[in-house]
Structure formats: structure tokens, C-alpha cells
Scaffold this motif. Structure first.
Motif, short mmCIF file in Angstrom:
data_model
loop_
_atom_site.label_atom_id
_atom_site.label_comp_id
_atom_site.label_asym_id
_atom_site.label_seq_id
_atom_site.Cartn_x
_atom_site.Cartn_y
_atom_site.Cartn_z
N ARG A 116 -11.22 6.77 29.48
CA ARG A 116 -11.01 5.69 30.44
C ARG A 116 -9.61 5.73 31.05
N ILE A 117 -8.62 6.08 30.25
CA ILE A 117 -7.24 6.06 30.74
C ILE A 117 -6.89 7.33 31.50
N PHE A 118 -7.21 8.49 30.93
CA PHE A 118 -6.72 9.76 31.46
C PHE A 118 -7.79 10.63 32.12
N GLY A 119 -9.05 10.31 31.94
CA GLY A 119 -10.09 11.21 32.43
C GLY A 119 -10.22 12.40 31.50
N ASN A 120 -10.68 13.52 32.02
CA ASN A 120 -10.95 14.71 31.20
C ASN A 120 -9.77 15.66 31.14
N ILE A 121 -8.59 15.17 30.81
CA ILE A 121 -7.43 16.06 30.67
C ILE A 121 -6.90 15.94 29.25
N ASN A 122 -6.03 16.86 28.88
CA ASN A 122 -5.34 16.78 27.60
C ASN A 122 -4.06 15.97 27.82
N PRO A 123 -4.00 14.70 27.35
CA PRO A 123 -2.83 13.86 27.62
C PRO A 123 -1.75 13.91 26.53
N VAL A 124 -1.90 14.79 25.54
CA VAL A 124 -0.92 14.84 24.46
C VAL A 124 0.47 15.10 25.04
N GLY A 125 1.41 14.28 24.65
CA GLY A 125 2.78 14.38 25.14
C GLY A 125 3.07 13.44 26.30
N LYS A 126 2.04 12.89 26.92
CA LYS A 126 2.25 11.96 28.03
C LYS A 126 2.71 10.61 27.50
N GLU A 127 3.52 9.91 28.31
CA GLU A 127 3.98 8.58 27.93
C GLU A 127 3.05 7.53 28.51
N ILE A 128 2.89 6.47 27.73
CA ILE A 128 2.04 5.37 28.13
C ILE A 128 2.82 4.08 27.89
N ALA A 129 2.69 3.14 28.80
CA ALA A 129 3.42 1.87 28.66
C ALA A 129 2.76 1.01 27.60
N TRP A 130 3.60 0.26 26.90
CA TRP A 130 3.14 -0.61 25.81
C TRP A 130 3.68 -2.00 26.08
N ASN A 131 2.80 -2.93 26.42
CA ASN A 131 3.20 -4.30 26.75
C ASN A 131 4.30 -4.34 27.80
N ASP A 132 4.26 -3.44 28.75
CA ASP A 132 5.17 -3.37 29.90
C ASP A 132 6.62 -3.07 29.57
N SER A 133 7.01 -3.10 28.30
CA SER A 133 8.43 -2.94 28.01
C SER A 133 8.76 -1.71 27.19
N LEU A 134 7.81 -1.17 26.45
CA LEU A 134 8.07 -0.02 25.60
C LEU A 134 7.25 1.17 26.07
N ARG A 135 7.64 2.34 25.61
CA ARG A 135 6.91 3.56 25.92
C ARG A 135 6.45 4.21 24.62
N LEU A 136 5.20 4.64 24.63
CA LEU A 136 4.64 5.39 23.51
C LEU A 136 4.27 6.77 24.00
N LYS A 137 4.29 7.74 23.09
CA LYS A 137 3.88 9.09 23.44
C LYS A 137 2.52 9.36 22.81
N VAL A 138 1.61 9.89 23.59
CA VAL A 138 0.28 10.23 23.09
C VAL A 138 0.42 11.42 22.14
N GLY A 139 0.07 11.20 20.87
CA GLY A 139 0.19 12.25 19.86
C GLY A 139 -1.10 12.99 19.61
N GLY A 140 -2.22 12.38 19.99
CA GLY A 140 -3.49 13.04 19.76
C GLY A 140 -4.64 12.24 20.34
N ILE A 141 -5.75 12.94 20.54
CA ILE A 141 -7.00 12.33 20.99
C ILE A 141 -8.07 12.69 19.98
N LEU A 142 -8.72 11.68 19.44
CA LEU A 142 -9.77 11.91 18.45
C LEU A 142 -11.05 12.41 19.11
N LYS A 143 -11.83 13.15 18.36
CA LYS A 143 -13.20 13.42 18.77
C LYS A 143 -13.98 12.12 18.55
N PRO A 144 -15.16 11.98 19.15
CA PRO A 144 -15.94 10.75 18.93
C PRO A 144 -16.12 10.46 17.44
#
Length: 195
Positions: A116-144
């Protein structure tokens, strides 16, 4: 304090180390046994019993907003200890189970949420906003996640993040009375759990 170790039920039989995984239940003369445990109990058990190879705690704390690009998504992550992904068999589509939660500002997303967020790409390492004030780094994507899992979650984050950023949680971590999270241990190979 009474502590009971229960083997995970066959409902979770897809875990490769399932024969060595045990959930803790805690109670005393005032409170019946329940899966809720106090924060420090598994650390004490690991220090006192060399048969324990690893432990993890899980806690659902609050709902937060993730932001990426023009979108925002409401998520209620499960906070876990570093060994969670090496104890349980929740394989990653992207990322490495040994490093996915190593940074306290990392997040592991379910396959559905990542799509839903990234589509069909590998987003590991991308930053994502957290409650508008912090940044998190995507460390992994689980399989279903398997449908026959008692553990269901949309995102995982390190328990250290909660400790560093939530004073009320930090206060609760020293209590031997507040049973507010779920704890699991992994026994070493060859350990007899009954004795």
C-alpha cells in the motif's frame, strides 16, 4: 510469583524452531496465570538459566501515523526485542533478519502494508515519516504472514525505540508487578523443557 512456561500450540506449527519455543505465563496468589508478563522477567531468566538461548517480548502500544510521499497510513506496530525474527519463522521478502531491527529507528512492514505504501519495489533503506516529526528507516518487508499464526501484526519495531521515546513505558520496565507484555523464550538444542 508463579511462572509457567507453555509450549506454543500446533496452531503455530510452521515455526522452524517451534519445538524449542515457549510462551511465558505469570501469576501469583492474587492474580491467576495469564500470558501477560512483567518486563524484566525474561532478562532475569536468561541470566539465571543457561538453557535459554534467546528471548523476545512483544507489545502493542499505540497507533501512529506513517507518512511517505503524499500518503499517510495509520499503523499499530508490535514492539519486539532484537531476537524476534531469528526465533520465529516470519521470513522477509526484503531485508535481513539479523539486521532488520538492529537500529532502534527501524521498522519492518507486513507485505500488505508495504504494498500500500511503496507498491512493488524494495523499500529497504528508505525513510518513512513517523507522526510527522520523526523518521524511521525501513529495515525489512515480511512475506505474507501464515494464516495459522497466533501472532498477527502489520509492522514490527524495536522495543528499544519505545524505551528511548516513551517515558511512561521506561518507568514500567522496572516494575515486577505490571504484567503488560507477552514474553517468549527459545531453549537451546537438547534442553529438556520439563526438567
Amino acid at each position: 510469583m508463579l511462572l509457567l512456561v507453555n509450549k506454543l500450540v500446533t496452531f503455530d506449527n510452521f515455526h522452524q524452531k517451534g519445538d524449542r519455543l515457549f510462551g511465558l505465563e505469570q501469576g501469583d496468589h492474587k492474580n491467576p496465570l495469564s500470558p501477560g508478563t512483567v518486563y524484566p522477567v525474561v532478562e532475569r531468566l536468561k541470566a539465571d538459566f543457561p538453557e535459554i538461548e534467546a528471548y523476545t517480548r512483544t507489545l502493542t502500544w499505540d497507533t501512529y501515523l506513517l507518512g511517505y510521499g503524499q500518503g499517510t497510513w495509520s499503523v499499530t506496530p508490535d514492539f519486539v526485542d532484537p531476537d524476534f525474527l531469528s526465533m520465529f519463522s516470519f521470513p522477509l521478502r526484503y531485508g535481513n533478519i539479523n539486521t532488520a531491527l538492529a537500529d532502534q529507528n527501524s521498522i519492518v512492514l507486513s507485505a500488505e502494508l508495504a504494498l500500500r505504501i511503496f507498491g512493488n519495489i524494495n523499500p529497504v533503506g528508505k525513510e518513512i515519516a513517523w507522526n510527522d516529526s520523526l523518521r524511521l528507516k525501513v529495515g525489512g518487508i515480511l512475506k505474507p504472514l501464515p494464516g495459522a499464526s497466533s501472532l498477527q501484526f502489520t509492522a514490527l519495531m524495536p522495543m528499544q525505540w519505545l524505551y528511548a521515546n516513551t517515558p511512561y513505558f521506561r518507568q514500567m520496565t522496572t516494575s515486577w508487578e505490571d504484567r503488560f507484555l507477552t514474553s517468549y523464550v527459545l531453549l537451546k538444542k537438547g534442553t529438556n523443557p520439563s526438567g
